[in-house]
Design an enzyme around this catalytic site. Structure first.
Site, PDB file in Angstrom:
ATOM      1  N   GLU A  96     -12.719   1.455 -63.337  1.00 44.49           N
ATOM      2  CA  GLU A  96     -12.537   0.779 -62.063  1.00 44.49           C
ATOM      3  C   GLU A  96     -13.734   0.945 -61.145  1.00 44.49           C
ATOM      4  O   GLU A  96     -14.484   1.902 -61.224  1.00 44.49           O
ATOM      5  CB  GLU A  96     -11.272   1.268 -61.377  1.00 44.49           C
ATOM      6  N   CYS A 117     -17.995   1.880 -54.914  1.00 44.08           N
ATOM      7  CA  CYS A 117     -17.765   3.127 -55.637  1.00 44.08           C
ATOM      8  C   CYS A 117     -17.700   2.826 -57.135  1.00 44.08           C
ATOM      9  O   CYS A 117     -16.891   2.008 -57.564  1.00 44.08           O
ATOM     10  CB  CYS A 117     -16.458   3.729 -55.135  1.00 44.08           C
ATOM     11  N   CYS A 124     -12.113  12.051 -67.692  1.00 43.34           N
ATOM     12  CA  CYS A 124     -13.032  13.109 -67.258  1.00 43.34           C
ATOM     13  C   CYS A 124     -12.622  14.407 -67.932  1.00 43.34           C
ATOM     14  O   CYS A 124     -11.433  14.670 -68.103  1.00 43.34           O
ATOM     15  CB  CYS A 124     -12.972  13.265 -65.736  1.00 43.34           C
ATOM     16  N   CYS A 128     -10.099  19.119 -63.063  1.00 44.28           N
ATOM     17  CA  CYS A 128      -9.683  19.512 -61.710  1.00 44.28           C
ATOM     18  C   CYS A 128      -8.184  19.200 -61.580  1.00 44.28           C
ATOM     19  O   CYS A 128      -7.756  18.087 -61.917  1.00 44.28           O
ATOM     20  CB  CYS A 128     -10.468  18.747 -60.647  1.00 44.28           C
ATOM     21  N   CYS A 131      -6.663  15.923 -59.701  1.00 43.19           N
ATOM     22  CA  CYS A 131      -7.306  14.621 -59.865  1.00 43.19           C
ATOM     23  C   CYS A 131      -6.672  13.781 -60.973  1.00 43.19           C
ATOM     24  O   CYS A 131      -6.446  14.268 -62.085  1.00 43.19           O
ATOM     25  CB  CYS A 131      -8.787  14.842 -60.163  1.00 43.19           C
ATOM     26  N   CYS A 355      -9.220   8.265 -56.908  1.00 40.57           N
ATOM     27  CA  CYS A 355      -9.943   8.026 -58.151  1.00 40.57           C
ATOM     28  C   CYS A 355      -9.026   8.060 -59.368  1.00 40.57           C
ATOM     29  O   CYS A 355      -8.233   8.950 -59.550  1.00 40.57           O
ATOM     30  CB  CYS A 355     -11.153   8.956 -58.232  1.00 40.57           C
TER      31      CYS A 355
END
Ligand code: SAH
Ligand code: SF4
Length: 371
Positions: A96, A117, A124, A128, A131, A355
């Protein structure tokens, strides 16, 4: 973790690499610039539009390259000011790209501050805990051409809004590398892509208006400090002591604050620019006044700007944002010490702007369709 597309992407070529390929084929060197002009300046969406190239050259290009390697599958305009593009890549992965328009007082939305962005990975690996992007780990790194393609899709979208004038990417104020993924974990593709974004023969966007956000990969921050192009740096701090930070960011075990802070200082001294410290406020995790004081000391020491971001809830995760009063009290500790601080009232909450969330939803819906 590497993805090899059926054909290389034209958006991943630099003027140098494309010239080399054309010379090998017996074409004159100036053709490379003509082709890149078609893609970046005239926004051609097909090889056939490139009318000053011979038919055989166009046929060769079509066989040798994919133009973008990313297709728009969903464009979601939020009720406020955020525009979210969901793109599908060659292997059906979803990424995205977000356009954020922040209205300025007294001017219309068309004159707002505009930021793009972009994402650098599918998923990922950093883990974290707060997230959405990291929830199912890393699927793969993006190719340089897929990173560049996100910005071309933004151009196409903006061109469609103003059919009479082609939009200059430079009319955006900033590009932030804060979408899905850890940019510095995909270092080479990131730098190649941003070189193309910055170049005159590419998208011509100033390096000083591009911010790379990282969770704190120290050796790569040191490497970035040595790059000639002066990108800006943002650090996702989110904890002002090792104790708090390592609870929510596993990267802190390998690169605790005693390693991270000197690397940030080195970057900031080499570039002579303020680094931004991003700090998401999560209720009862990192929103105490002790954390505010520790953050204040780090910011003063690094002469850094602090961006406080109220946590955006993620479906399936327990974390919450603190009350507005609590947020203000936290910010006041920094303000009292004259730290440069913004408390971001984030935009686009209504379309899951945090995100990774839009992709996550679409992946879930797909799983339902398939299952
Ligand atoms: N991986 C890089 C860049 C992408 S994340 C990094 O971590 O810096 C971009 C920013 O969004 C980071 O500061 C990240 O911590 C933050 N973020 C992640 N999830 C969020 C959420 N649910 N609400 C608010 N910010 C979030
Ligand atoms: Fe990855 Fe950044 Fe999300 Fe951490 S905050 S999991 S580094 S995308």
């Amino acid at each position: 973790m590497k993805f090899t597309p059926a054909k290389p992407l034209l958006t991943g070529e630099t003027l140098g690499s494309l010239t080399e390929k054309l010379l090998e084929r017996g074409e004159p060197a100036f053709r490379a610039k003509q082709i890149l002009d078609w893609v970046y300046k005239k926004r051609a969406r097909s090889w056939n539009e490139m009318s000053n190239l011979s038919k055989p050259l166009r046929t060769w290009l079509a066989e040798a390259f994919d133009l973008l390697g990313a297709e728009l599958v969903l464009g979601k305009q939020s009720t406020d000011v955020t525009d979210k593009l969901l793109l599908e890549l060659g292997d059906k992965s979803l990424i995205e790209t977000v356009i954020i328009r922040v209205p300025q007082e007294g001017v219309g939305i068309e004159n707002s501050r505009k930021t793009i962005c972009i994402s650098t990975q599918v998923g990922c690996a950093m883990g974290c805990v707060f997230c959405a992007s990291g929830l199912s780990g890393l699927k793969r790194d993006l190719l340089a051409g897929e990173i560049v393609a996100q910005l071309l899709h933004v151009c196409y979208r903006e061109d469609a809004r103003t059919p009479r004038a082609r939009m200059e990417l430079a009319s955006f104020d900033n590009i932030v590398v804060m979408g899905m993924g850890e940019p510095l974990a995909n270092y080479d593709a990131l730098i190649r892509a941003l070189t193309i974004v910055n170049a005159d023969w590419g998208l011509g966007f100033g390096a000083r208006r591009i911010t790379i956000s990282t969770s704190g990969l120290v050796p790569k921050i040191q490497k970035l400090a040595d790059e000639d192009l002066g990108f800006r740096l943002a650090i996702s701090l989110h904890g002002a002591t090792d104790e708090v930070r390592e609870q929510i960011m596993p990267v802190n075990k390998a690169y605790p604050l005693a390693k991270l802070i000197p690397a940030v200082r080195e970057f900031s001294e080499k570039h002579g620019r303020m680094v931004t410290l991003e700090f998401i406020l999560i209720e009862e995790v990192n929103d105490s006044l002790e954390q505010a004081r520790a953050l204040r000391d780090i910011a003063l020491d690094l002469h850094a700007h602090v961006n406080l971001i109220p946590y955006n809830t993620v479906e399936g995760l327990p974390w919450k944002r603190p009350s507005n009063t609590r947020q203000e009290k936290f910010a006041d500790v920094l303000r009292a010490a004259r730290v440069s601080v913004t408390l971001r009232r984030e935009k686009g909450h209504d379309i899951d702007a945090a995100c990774g969330q839009l992709r996550l939803k679409t992946e879930k819906e797909r799983a339902v369709e398939v299952g």
